[in-house]
Design a protein around this motif. Structure first.
Motif, PDB file in Angstrom:
ATOM      1  N   GLY A 195       0.832  -1.205   0.000  1.00  0.00           N
ATOM      2  CA  GLY A 195       0.000   0.000   0.000  1.00  0.00           C
ATOM      3  C   GLY A 195       0.860   1.246   0.000  1.00  0.00           C
ATOM      4  O   GLY A 195       2.092   1.150  -0.049  1.00  0.00           O
ATOM      5  N   PRO A 196       0.271   2.415   0.014  1.00  0.00           N
ATOM      6  CA  PRO A 196       1.041   3.659   0.049  1.00  0.00           C
ATOM      7  C   PRO A 196       2.048   3.618   1.200  1.00  0.00           C
ATOM      8  O   PRO A 196       1.714   3.138   2.294  1.00  0.00           O
ATOM      9  N   CYS A 197       3.253   4.114   0.949  1.00  0.00           N
ATOM     10  CA  CYS A 197       4.317   3.877   1.924  1.00  0.00           C
ATOM     11  C   CYS A 197       5.253   5.082   1.984  1.00  0.00           C
ATOM     12  O   CYS A 197       5.692   5.589   0.953  1.00  0.00           O
ATOM     13  N   SER A 198       5.570   5.504   3.183  1.00  0.00           N
ATOM     14  CA  SER A 198       6.527   6.587   3.389  1.00  0.00           C
ATOM     15  C   SER A 198       7.844   5.956   3.853  1.00  0.00           C
ATOM     16  O   SER A 198       7.872   5.222   4.840  1.00  0.00           O
ATOM     17  N   VAL A 199       8.932   6.212   3.117  1.00  0.00           N
ATOM     18  CA  VAL A 199      10.216   5.570   3.440  1.00  0.00           C
ATOM     19  C   VAL A 199      11.285   6.638   3.659  1.00  0.00           C
ATOM     20  O   VAL A 199      11.426   7.557   2.852  1.00  0.00           O
ATOM     21  N   ASP A 200      12.007   6.499   4.756  1.00  0.00           N
ATOM     22  CA  ASP A 200      13.168   7.362   5.008  1.00  0.00           C
ATOM     23  C   ASP A 200      14.420   6.499   5.048  1.00  0.00           C
ATOM     24  O   ASP A 200      14.468   5.515   5.794  1.00  0.00           O
ATOM     25  N   LEU A 201      15.417   6.874   4.214  1.00  0.00           N
ATOM     26  CA  LEU A 201      16.723   6.211   4.299  1.00  0.00           C
ATOM     27  C   LEU A 201      17.550   7.018   5.291  1.00  0.00           C
ATOM     28  O   LEU A 201      18.179   8.014   4.925  1.00  0.00           O
ATOM     29  N   ALA A 202      17.495   6.612   6.545  1.00  0.00           N
ATOM     30  CA  ALA A 202      18.082   7.437   7.600  1.00  0.00           C
ATOM     31  C   ALA A 202      19.609   7.454   7.539  1.00  0.00           C
ATOM     32  O   ALA A 202      20.239   8.487   7.739  1.00  0.00           O
ATOM     33  N   SER A 203      20.227   6.296   7.265  1.00  0.00           N
ATOM     34  CA  SER A 203      21.694   6.282   7.190  1.00  0.00           C
ATOM     35  C   SER A 203      22.151   5.067   6.394  1.00  0.00           C
ATOM     36  O   SER A 203      21.410   4.083   6.245  1.00  0.00           O
ATOM     37  N   ALA A 204      23.367   5.184   5.872  1.00  0.00           N
ATOM     38  CA  ALA A 204      23.970   4.081   5.110  1.00  0.00           C
ATOM     39  C   ALA A 204      25.430   3.991   5.513  1.00  0.00           C
ATOM     40  O   ALA A 204      26.156   4.992   5.463  1.00  0.00           O
ATOM     41  N   THR A 205      25.853   2.798   5.906  1.00  0.00           N
ATOM     42  CA  THR A 205      27.223   2.628   6.417  1.00  0.00           C
ATOM     43  C   THR A 205      27.824   1.344   5.839  1.00  0.00           C
ATOM     44  O   THR A 205      27.155   0.316   5.788  1.00  0.00           O
ATOM     45  N   LEU A 206      29.070   1.450   5.437  1.00  0.00           N
ATOM     46  CA  LEU A 206      29.817   0.252   5.028  1.00  0.00           C
ATOM     47  C   LEU A 206      30.882  -0.005   6.083  1.00  0.00           C
ATOM     48  O   LEU A 206      31.697   0.874   6.385  1.00  0.00           O
ATOM     49  N   ARG A 207      30.872  -1.192   6.643  1.00  0.00           N
ATOM     50  CA  ARG A 207      31.910  -1.583   7.601  1.00  0.00           C
ATOM     51  C   ARG A 207      32.780  -2.642   6.936  1.00  0.00           C
ATOM     52  O   ARG A 207      32.322  -3.762   6.686  1.00  0.00           O
ATOM     53  N   LEU A 208      34.014  -2.256   6.641  1.00  0.00           N
ATOM     54  CA  LEU A 208      34.935  -3.197   5.996  1.00  0.00           C
ATOM     55  C   LEU A 208      35.433  -4.221   7.003  1.00  0.00           C
ATOM     56  O   LEU A 208      35.440  -3.969   8.220  1.00  0.00           O
TER      57      LEU A 208
END
Lengths: 307, 189
Positions: A195-208
């Motif tokens: 259904g209708p959806c509100s999405v927030d990409l709050a953070s993105a992290t790469l841990r090597l």
């Protein structure tokens, strides 16, 4: 004594048969294989036939006639190993370039008895210039054995687990779309199947795996998705991927924090930096993305029930 | 000798891959033109190469000292560090840097004159090349009589022209053919 042996040996090469085989090898490898003429399979077999005839003849010419049978047998064993044994095939490829691991090519071993018969015949003495010329041409033909066209391959980061989870109203998928010396770029696909959806990409992290951390910067952070709407968000992770590669740091974990409505989830994926080979076929299979699931709004309208 | 020839014939033009610096070039900062693209191929950063080139020289020349004319056969091994803007293709014939610099140790081993054969000088050179041309210079020393002096050379493809001045014997000029079997290690730029 050794001079006399060498004279007799390389005289073996001054004959139309080995020179014809060398010509076939050169023309086939440099022209016919590239054009796949008359077909890729035939062009491949032609090289195997010519090469299998030539190799024992050249080896015998450069060593001793007493070893003729041994060279024929060794060539057969070597060729069989090349076509059947992946480790051996890989080792040869590393030095000499691509060679198909194809048991079907073993049919070409049938040419070896003809090579052996040729080595049993006497050879007329030939002058040093003719011997040197024939040896050079045949050695070059044997060394220059290109396979179908290849080009360089590069390591590419890949998402190796948890690439398509579902978070409440949204189905997600992620894949690495760009990868290079300065990091990689992740595409995140959001599909509002619930259904209708509100999405927030709050953070993105790469841990090597080494402990290093790189922050991803999503191109868009907030999305309002209508029912069944599909959106793609690009998330670049910029870091010294070349240095990590050289240090042997070739894996890591990607963490995306998503807020969907009131819920907040952390999406963890493992990623690996993978190089299949230094070279690869110029026309590899096309890369694909995870399949998009059906959504109610995508489905055809229900048929009316006849009364 | 025959076994050496066989090994040389089998290994002629061989090259070996290393995976250092292997990632390609990619514009990570900006999104792909097609937002739904599955993969954007990296671009080619080119290659670095290290080549070891053993080989032979055959030619002739003239000099101030007597006997003035001579034929010459020599040996040389060079080590070259070079690069190419574009990576090689595996089915190319020889893999070799198109430009670079290196150093060579050589020996004008045998000189045939009207009189007895004689041994020529040993030499060391540094040089730069951009195929098909190369140029360099170094120092020569003759172990037979201790004579020594500077030398320079230019080359085009497999032909060379070398000028040398030995402090006792004076100037000499040689020209001829050089044939080398390169062994090349290749890795990404």
């Amino acid at each position: 004594m050794s001079v006399s042996h060498r004279v007799r040996g390389t005289s073996l090469l001054v004959h139309p048969l080995p020179l014809l085989a060398a010509a076939v090898l050169l023309v086939n490898d440099h022209l016919l294989k590239a054009a796949a003429w008359p077909s890729a399979a035939v062009a491949g077999k032609l090289s195997d036939l010519a090469g299998l005839f030539l190799v024992p003849v050249l080896a015998t010419a450069l060593t001793s006639r007493r070893l003729a049978t041994a060279w024929v047998v060794a060539t057969g064993i070597g060729f069989a190993a090349l076509k059947l044994w992946p480790d051996f095939n890989g080792a040869v490829e590393a030095v000499w370039g691509r060679n198909a691991l194809d048991p079907g090519d073993l049919v070409c071993l049938a040419v070896l008895p003809f090579s052996w018969l040729y080595l049993q015949r006497g050879s007329a003495p030939a002058g040093p210039l003719r011997r040197a010329g024939a040896t050079g041409i045949i050695a070059i033909a044997c060394a220059a054995t290109p396979a179908p066209r290849y080009q360089r391959d590069y390591p590419f980061w890949q998402v190796t687990s948890n690439a398509t989870p579902v978070f409440h109203c949204v189905e997600t998928a992620a894949w690495v779309v760009k990868s290079g010396k300065t990091g990689f770029g992740l595409t995140v696909r959001l599909h509002a199947t619930g259904g209708p959806c509100s999405v927030d990409l709050a953070s993105a992290t790469l841990r090597l795996a080494s402990g290093g951390v790189a922050r991803g910067v999503p191109a868009r952070r907030h999305l309002e998705l209508a029912r069944c709407q599909v959106e793609h968000v690009y998330v670049p992770f910029q870091f010294d991927s070349e240095a990590a590669w050289n240090l042997g740091v070739r894996s890591g974990t990607i963490e995306l924090v998503l807020a969907t409505g009131l819920a907040r989830d952390t999406w963890r994926m493992t990623a690996e930096h993978v190089l299949h080979d230094y070279q690869r076929a110029k026309s590899p299979p096309a890369a694909t993305t995870p399949p998009l699931s059906a959504c109610a709004a995508d489905a055809p309208p229900p048929k009316e029930i006849a009364k | 000798m025959r076994w050496l020839l066989l090994v040389a014939a089998l290994l002629a033009g061989c090259h070996f891959h290393r995976d250092s610096n292997a990632p390609g070039l990619s514009d990570i900062e900006n999104p792909p033109a097609d937002p739904a693209a599955a993969r954007v191929e990296p671009e080619d950063p080119g290659e670095e190469m290290l080549a070891v080139n053993p080989g032979i020289l055959a030619g002739g020349g003239g000099r101030e000292a007597s006997p003035q004319g001579f034929g010459e056969f020599g040996l040389e091994v060079s080590v070259v560090r070079g690069w190419n803007e574009r990576s090689h293709i595996e089915d190319g014939f020889f893999t070799y840097p198109l430009r670079g610099a290196g150093a060579a140790l050589g020996w004008s081993a045998l000189r045939l004159t009207d009189e007895d054969p004689e041994m020529g000088p040993l030499y060391g050179e540094v040089y730069a090349f951009r195929l098909p041309w190369g140029a360099g210079g170094g120092w020569a020393w003759n172990p037979a009589d201790g004579d020594h002096g500077p030398q320079v050379f230019v080359s085009g493809l497999s032909l060379y022209l070398r000028a040398r001045y030995l402090f006792d014997d004076g100037a000499e000029l040689t020209a001829g053919f050089q044939g080398k079997l390169p062994f090349v290690w290749v890795w990404s730029r």
